[in-house]
Design an enzyme around this catalytic site. Structure first.
Site, PDB file in Angstrom:
ATOM      1  N   GLY A  13      60.352  11.649  34.627  1.00  0.00           N
ATOM      2  CA  GLY A  13      60.237  12.010  33.215  1.00  0.00           C
ATOM      3  C   GLY A  13      61.548  11.786  32.510  1.00  0.00           C
ATOM      4  N   ARG A  16      63.068  10.536  27.978  1.00  0.00           N
ATOM      5  CA  ARG A  16      63.322  11.306  26.765  1.00  0.00           C
ATOM      6  C   ARG A  16      63.492  12.783  27.110  1.00  0.00           C
ATOM      7  NH1 ARG A  16      57.936  13.010  24.586  1.00  0.00           N
ATOM      8  NH2 ARG A  16      56.384  12.384  26.120  1.00  0.00           N
ATOM      9  N   ASP A  64      52.503   6.258  36.761  1.00  0.00           N
ATOM     10  CA  ASP A  64      51.856   7.563  36.610  1.00  0.00           C
ATOM     11  C   ASP A  64      52.394   8.488  37.684  1.00  0.00           C
ATOM     12  OD1 ASP A  64      50.274   9.786  36.394  1.00  0.00           O
ATOM     13  OD2 ASP A  64      48.360   8.734  36.616  1.00  0.00           O
ATOM     14  N   ASN A  91      61.405  16.330  36.940  1.00  0.00           N
ATOM     15  CA  ASN A  91      61.287  16.836  35.576  1.00  0.00           C
ATOM     16  C   ASN A  91      59.958  16.473  34.916  1.00  0.00           C
ATOM     17  OD1 ASN A  91      62.265  17.624  32.763  1.00  0.00           O
ATOM     18  ND2 ASN A  91      61.971  15.413  32.516  1.00  0.00           N
ATOM     19  N   SER A 143      59.651  26.699  34.647  1.00  0.00           N
ATOM     20  CA  SER A 143      59.462  27.280  33.317  1.00  0.00           C
ATOM     21  C   SER A 143      59.396  28.801  33.404  1.00  0.00           C
ATOM     22  CB  SER A 143      58.155  26.759  32.700  1.00  0.00           C
ATOM     23  OG  SER A 143      57.811  27.466  31.528  1.00  0.00           O
ATOM     24  N   TYR A 156      49.117  25.593  32.915  1.00  0.00           N
ATOM     25  CA  TYR A 156      50.547  25.305  32.939  1.00  0.00           C
ATOM     26  C   TYR A 156      51.310  26.352  33.745  1.00  0.00           C
ATOM     27  CZ  TYR A 156      55.274  24.390  31.188  1.00  0.00           C
ATOM     28  OH  TYR A 156      56.617  24.117  31.093  1.00  0.00           O
ATOM     29  N   ALA A 158      50.250  28.365  36.060  1.00  0.00           N
ATOM     30  CA  ALA A 158      49.925  28.284  37.484  1.00  0.00           C
ATOM     31  C   ALA A 158      50.675  27.139  38.154  1.00  0.00           C
ATOM     32  CB  ALA A 158      48.417  28.119  37.668  1.00  0.00           C
ATOM     33  N   LYS A 160      53.532  25.767  37.259  1.00  0.00           N
ATOM     34  CA  LYS A 160      54.963  26.049  37.337  1.00  0.00           C
ATOM     35  C   LYS A 160      55.269  27.183  38.315  1.00  0.00           C
ATOM     36  CE  LYS A 160      56.426  22.939  34.417  1.00  0.00           C
ATOM     37  NZ  LYS A 160      57.372  21.851  34.790  1.00  0.00           N
TER      38      LYS A 160
END
Length: 251
Positions: A13, A16, A64, A91, A143, A156, A158, A160
């Site tokens: 990732g 950016r 991907d 990331n 997170s 999300y 779960a 993280k």
């Protein structure tokens, strides 16, 4: 003070946001950097040109990153160009920005979120560790949602939360090879992904609940990542480093 000259780093990732900030900071410390990304060709190519101009080696890989094949190919390219992998920063991830109650959370969103945020980290870590000498460093971007949960974003949170347990498991497993495994857990970060909740007066309401009174920049996350991959953190492993302005105080 932090010198990573000669080190070979990978960032998923990386075109950016947080990933690009990490790539820039790793390169500034002297590391050669490979970035993996999904679709932003122009941004990825511009970043590689920027890093190369700074005097390090750099490359970009498009794929991907929720899949085993892409992660294996990314690491294989790193081995071909760099010879090994010393640092892996996981990331790549998604945060669906629309809150959905669990009774309405559909299968496709659940599987997409978990595949990107968790499966991709597993595939990437496995490939990287296979190419990593003793003394390597892995850092994953988790997170606050994985620590306290997040209503309307169970998929999300779960993914993280599972990542955090994955980090702790690998820290114990890889300790005998002097490979450290840690996570940086951001709160709100000023990236494209949060444009919707930041719209209108949303950002102000969010910042009012952050003790430091501001949302993090991507570089605010990249700094702790740099610390964790540096010799300064050689005795830190299995740690979840909270970078959230004091909004979640969980240990």
């Amino acid at each position: 003070m932090i010198d990573l000259s000669g080190k070979k780093a990978l960032v998923t990732g990386g075109a950016r946001g947080i990933g690009a900030a990490c790539a820039r900071l790793l390169a500034r410390a002297g590391a050669d950097v490979g970035i993996a990304y999904r679709s932003r060709d122009d941004e990825a190519n511009a970043l590689v040109a920027e890093l190369t101009a700074s005097g390090v080696k750099a490359f970009a890989f498009r794929g991907d990153l929720a899949t085993r094949a892409a992660n294996d190919a990314f690491v294989a390219q790193a081995v071909a160009e760099f010879g090994r992998v010393d640092i892996f920063v996981g990331n790549a991830g998604v945060w669906p920005d629309v809150a959905v109650p669990v009774t309405e959370l559909d299968d496709d969103r659940w599987h997409h979120t978990v595949a990107t945020n968790l499966d991709g980290m597993f595939f990437g870590a496995r490939a990287a560790v296979r190419a990593m000498p003793d003394g390597g460093r892995l850092v994953f971007i988790s997170s606050t949602a994985g620590q306290r949960g997040e209503a309307g974003h169970a998929d999300y949170a779960a993914s993280k939360g599972a990542m955090i347990s994955f980090v702790k498991s690998l820290a114990v497993e890889l300790g005998a090879r002097d490979i450290t495994v840690n996570s940086v857990a951001p709160g709100w970060v000023d990236t494209e992904a949060v444009a919707r909740p930041f719209a209108a007066e949303g950002r102000g309401r969010i910042e009012a609940n952050i003790p430091l009174g501001r949302v993090a920049s991507p570089s605010d996350i990249a700094g702790p990542v740099l610390f964790l991959v540096s010799p300064l953190a050689r005795h830190v492993t299995g740690e979840i480093l909270n970078v959230n302005g004091g909004s979640v105080l969980c240990g």
